[in-house]
Design an enzyme around this catalytic site. Structure first.
Site, PDB file in Angstrom:
ATOM      1  CG  HIS A 156      -1.715   1.269   1.351  1.00 20.63           C
ATOM      2  ND1 HIS A 156      -2.864   1.465   0.615  1.00 20.63           N
ATOM      3  CD2 HIS A 156      -1.525   2.411   2.052  1.00 20.63           C
ATOM      4  CE1 HIS A 156      -3.355   2.655   0.882  1.00 20.63           C
ATOM      5  NE2 HIS A 156      -2.556   3.260   1.750  1.00 20.63           N
ATOM      6  NE  ARG A 188     -10.506  10.526   9.117  1.00 16.51           N
ATOM      7  CZ  ARG A 188      -9.619   9.787   8.450  1.00 16.51           C
ATOM      8  NH1 ARG A 188      -9.958   8.600   7.977  1.00 16.51           N
ATOM      9  NH2 ARG A 188      -8.394  10.209   8.263  1.00 16.51           N
ATOM     10  CB  SER A 241      -8.857   5.172   7.322  1.00 15.04           C
ATOM     11  OG  SER A 241      -9.167   5.273   5.972  1.00 15.04           O
ATOM     12  CE  LYS A 266      -9.401   2.457   3.260  1.00 13.15           C
ATOM     13  NZ  LYS A 266      -9.529   3.815   2.826  1.00 13.15           N
TER      14      LYS A 266
END
Ligand code: URA
Length: 435
Positions: free
Chosen positions: A82, A168, A183, A187
Site C-alpha cells: 500500500h 472526516r 482507515s 481496508k
C-alpha cells in the site's frame, strides 16, 4: 453507556476500552449513532490521539464492520503493498504481476485518485475493457489463475470507513494519525493477507511533508499490523519530485509497461524492485532483500512479469493489444513541449506543482464525481540532477484542449528550478521501519 460519555472520555484525553470503541463504532455503522456524535468523537481523537492498543481496536472493529475476503482457498502466501499516495506513483501496476511470478499471491484492493495524487484504478481503466469492479468470487478466481488481481473497494468491505471517511472529509478530521491508520489498515487487512509492505511517501508531493510525520504514520501502520498478527514492513520514500518520468493515467500505464519490459526509468524501476523484494521477504520466499533483488530483476528481463500482467488483464476482461502496442492507449488532442528557458542542471522538479498541473490538464479529480481524461498528463519529465540545454523540453504536456495546457503551464513553470550547481536527488528510500 451513552455515546456522549464515550466522547467526553476521549475529549478528556482518557483511553477508551475495547468495549467502548466497539459500542460506538457498531452504533455508528448501524445508523443508531448520528453523524454529529461521530464527528465529535473524530475531533476528540484528532486532538487527544489514541494509544497503539486503542488504534488497533478501532482498526479491528472497522475491518469487522463488513466482509473480510476469504482467501483460504489460495495456498500461496498472500502479501500486498500500500502506498500513501504520490505523484507519478504507478508502482502497484508492475509490482503485483512481478511478485506473483515468484510464488506470492497479491490480492490488491486499490483506490481512485483524488486531488493531486493518482489512483491505480483510474490508471488500469485506461486499458480498454479492464473491469475494476469484479465481485469477490471473481477476484478469487483471477487470483487463483494469475496470482494477482487488482480491483476497487466493494460496498461490503469496511463500510465503517466509507461512512467515516466521508464525514472526516467535511469535518477537518482527515489528518489524524489514528484515524488514518485505522482507515488504511482496516481496508488492507480485509483483503485476507498475511503480510503488507507500506510505502509511506514523504515530501512536497505527499500527504506527509516531513520525516517526523512520515515516521509517526509508518510506526502507527506497522504497529497496528503487528498487533493484528500480520507481517508488516514500511519504507519511507522520497516524494519531492515525481516518481518516474510520466504523470497521468494512460501515460503512467505506458511507463508501467516499460518497467515490466525492464526498460522503465531508473527510479521507478528501482523502487518497484525494492518494494517487491520486501514483499518476497515477508512472504518467506526470499531470505533477504539482497537475495530477492536479482530474482525479481530476472523476471523483468525474461518477460515473465509482463506475460503475467497480460494474463491478469485478460482475467479482468481487458484488451491486451494496448500492452503489446502502447501507441493504442488514448492519445491527447493537444501535446506541447515545455522548453527550458536556459541551460543548466535541474535543481528542483516540485512534485506538488507537477501534480497540480496534471490535475488542471484533466488527469485528476477535484471532487469524487469528476470525470478524468485518461490521455491527459505529463511525460518526458526531467529529473533532479539532469543537465538540459536551452530549448530542450523539460516535459511534454498532454490535454484535450489548448486552454487546459495554458492553465497548467504556470504550475509547470514554477515546478522546475534550474541552476549551475551539480545536485543529486535524495535517496529513494529514506527509512525502513519494522518495529
Ligand atoms: N487514505 C485512506 O485510505 N484513509 C485515510 O484516512 C487517509 C488516506
Amino acid at each position: 453507556m451513552l455515546p456522549q460519555w464515550i466522547i467526553e472520555k476521549k475529549r478528556n484525553g482518557e483511553t477508551l476500552s475495547d468495549e467502548e470503541v466497539g459500542l460506538f463504532m457498531g452504533g455508528y455503522v448501524r445508523g443508531e449513532i448520528p453523524d454529529y456524535q461521530m464527528a465529535a468523537l473524530a475531533m476528540a481523537i484528532y486532538f487527544k490521539g489514541m494509544t497503539p492498543d486503542e488504534t488497533a481496536t478501532l482498526t479491528r472493529v472497522m475491518m469487522q464492520s463488513g466482509e473480510v475476503v476469504d482467501t483460504s482457498s489460495i495456498r500461496l502466501p498472500k502479501v500486498d503493498k500500500h502506498s500513501t499516495g504520490g505523484i507519478g506513483d504507478k508502482l502497484s501496476i508492475p509490482l503485483a504481476p512481478l511478485v506473483a511470478c515468484c510464488g506470492v499471491a497479491v490480492p490488491m484492493i486499490s483506490g481512485r485518485g483524488l486531488g493531486i495524487t493518482g489512483g491505480t484504478l483510474d490508471k488500469l481503466e485506461s486499458i480498454p475493457g479492464y473491469r475494476t469492479g469484479l465481485s469477490v468470487p471473481e477476484f478469487i478466481r483471477v487470483l487463483q489463475e494469475c496470482g494477482c488481481s487488482m480491483i476497487g473497494q466493494t460496498d461490503r468491505i469496511v463500510p465503517a470507513d466509507r461512512k467515516l471517511y466521508a464525514l472526516r472529509d467535511v469535518t477537518a478530521t482527515v489528518p489524524s494519525i489514528p484515524l488514518i491508520v485505522s482507515s488504511i489498515m482496516s481496508k488492507k487487512l480485509a483483503e485476507g493477507i498475511d503480510g503488507l509492505v507500506l510505502d509511506v511517501k514523504c515530501g512536497r508531493g505527499a500527504f506527509m511533508k516531513t520525516r517526523a510525520e512520515a515516521r509517526a504514520l509508518a510506526e502507527g501502520l506497522v504497529g497496528v499490523g503487528r498487533a493484528m498478527g500480520k507481517k508488516v514492513t514500511a519504507l519511507i520514500t522520497a516524494m519531492d519530485q515525481p516518481l518516474g518520468r510520466s504523470v497521468g493515467n494512460a501515460l503512467e500505464m505506458i511507463e508501467s509497461i516499460d518497467i515490466l519490459r525492464g526498460k522503465g526509468p531508473a527510479d521507478s524501476t528501482e523502487l518497484t524492485l525494492l518494494l517487491g523484494s520486501e514483499m518476497l521477504v515477508l512472504a518467506g520466499v526470499a531470505p533477504s532483500v539482497e537475495a530477492a533483488l536479482p530474482v525479481l530483476r530476472s523476471k523483468l528481463e525474461s518477460g515473465e512479469a509482463l506475460e503475467r500482467f497480460k494474463k491478469m488483464v485478460r482475467g479482468h476482461g481487458g484488451n491486451t493489444e494496448v500492452i503489446d502496442d502502447p501507441g493504442r492507449f488514448p492519445v491527447a488532442a493537444v501535446r506541447i513541449d515545455f522548453l527550458a528557458p536556459g541551460s543548466g542542471v535541474v535543481q528542483e522538479a516540485d512534485a506538488e506543482k507537477i501534480g497540480r498541473a496534471s490535475l488542471v490538464l484533466g488527469a485528476g479529480r477535484a471532487k469524487t464525481t469528476d470525470v478524468i481524461d485518461p490521455a491527459a498528463g505529463l511525460s518526458g519529465l526531467v529529473k533532479i540532477g539532469e543537465r538540459v540545454e536551452a530549448g530542450q523540453p523539460l516535459a511534454t504536456l498532454h490535454a484535450s484542449t489548448r486552454e487546459r495546457i495554458e492553465a497548467a503551464l504556470p504550475w509547470v513553470r514554477q515546478a522546475f528550478v534550474m541552476g549551475e550547481e551539480p545536485v543529486t536527488a535524495s535517496a529513494l528510500v529514506l527509512e525502513r521501519i519494522t518495529l
